[in-house]
Design a protein around this motif. Sequence first.
Motif, short mmCIF file in Angstrom:
data_model
loop_
_atom_site.label_atom_id
_atom_site.label_comp_id
_atom_site.label_asym_id
_atom_site.label_seq_id
_atom_site.Cartn_x
_atom_site.Cartn_y
_atom_site.Cartn_z
N PRO A 169 0.93 -1.23 -0.27
CA PRO A 169 0.12 -0.13 -0.01
C PRO A 169 1.01 1.42 -0.14
N SER A 170 2.11 1.17 0.35
CA SER A 170 2.90 2.45 0.20
C SER A 170 3.34 2.44 -0.79
N CYS A 171 4.57 1.96 -1.58
CA CYS A 171 5.08 2.28 -2.43
C CYS A 171 4.77 1.71 -3.71
N GLY A 172 3.53 0.54 -4.10
CA GLY A 172 3.01 0.13 -5.09
C GLY A 172 3.23 -1.31 -5.71
N GLU A 191 3.61 -16.58 8.06
CA GLU A 191 4.72 -15.79 9.00
C GLU A 191 3.81 -14.99 9.44
N GLY A 192 2.33 -14.07 9.01
CA GLY A 192 1.86 -13.05 9.34
C GLY A 192 2.36 -11.63 9.29
N SER A 193 3.93 -11.07 8.99
CA SER A 193 4.27 -10.27 8.18
C SER A 193 5.31 -10.43 7.59
N MET A 194 5.49 -9.03 6.80
CA MET A 194 7.22 -9.23 6.19
C MET A 194 7.02 -7.39 5.80
N THR A 195 8.93 -7.60 5.52
CA THR A 195 9.04 -6.08 4.93
C THR A 195 8.89 -5.80 3.94
N CYS A 196 8.60 -5.13 3.32
CA CYS A 196 8.07 -4.57 1.81
C CYS A 196 9.95 -4.29 1.65
N PRO A 197 10.76 -5.06 0.37
CA PRO A 197 11.32 -5.37 -0.31
C PRO A 197 11.94 -3.88 -0.98
N GLY A 198 10.81 -3.17 -1.73
CA GLY A 198 11.08 -2.29 -1.98
C GLY A 198 11.20 -1.09 -1.22
N CYS A 199 9.76 -0.72 -0.39
CA CYS A 199 10.22 0.81 0.64
C CYS A 199 10.67 0.26 2.39
N GLY A 200 10.60 -0.73 2.48
CA GLY A 200 10.74 -1.24 4.23
C GLY A 200 9.18 -1.29 4.45
N GLU A 201 8.30 -0.80 4.23
CA GLU A 201 7.38 -0.92 5.36
C GLU A 201 6.83 -2.33 5.65
N LEU A 202 6.83 -1.91 6.72
CA LEU A 202 5.93 -3.53 7.42
C LEU A 202 5.21 -4.08 7.31
N LEU A 203 4.31 -4.91 6.32
CA LEU A 203 3.07 -5.88 6.24
C LEU A 203 2.63 -6.28 6.31
N GLU A 204 1.54 -6.69 6.91
CA GLU A 204 1.57 -7.15 8.35
C GLU A 204 -0.22 -8.02 7.50
#
Length: 145
Positions: A108-111, A123-136
């Motif tokens: 949702p942050s970088c598209g 796992e329930g979450s990960m860090t977006c490799p594009g922008c570093g945003e935590l995705l849950e």
Amino acid sequence: MKLGEKVAYLKGLIEGLEIDGSTKEGKVILAVADILDEVAVTSEDMQDQIDEIVEVVDAIDEDLGEVERDFYDADDCCCDDDDYCECDDDDCECGCDDDDELYEVVCPSCGDTICLNEGMLEEGSMTCPGCGELLEFDFGGDAEE
């Protein structure tokens, strides 16, 4: 026939016609022939230089290909890490996630579109490799399901 040969043929025709260089028309024709000769020589020189550049670029390309093979084949994977595959095509031969079904998620942050396997979703979450945003990831169901 190359450009230089064509110009030489044209100059031969001009000489064969015995064009008088003292007349207005003769001066123009001879000047045009001289200009065409210079253009042909310059063009051939440029083509020689282009051929040399192409050879150098081809050699660099081959060397770079060897470096890429040495670098990327070290771990036989084109991915940055074990959990995320950056392959854009379906013909990925890196072996990562071959047996897992992949799911696409849009950050949702970088598209960016991110491909996830089932284990990553669990796992329930990960860090977006594009922008570093935590995705849950929340599936919104009961814990029993």
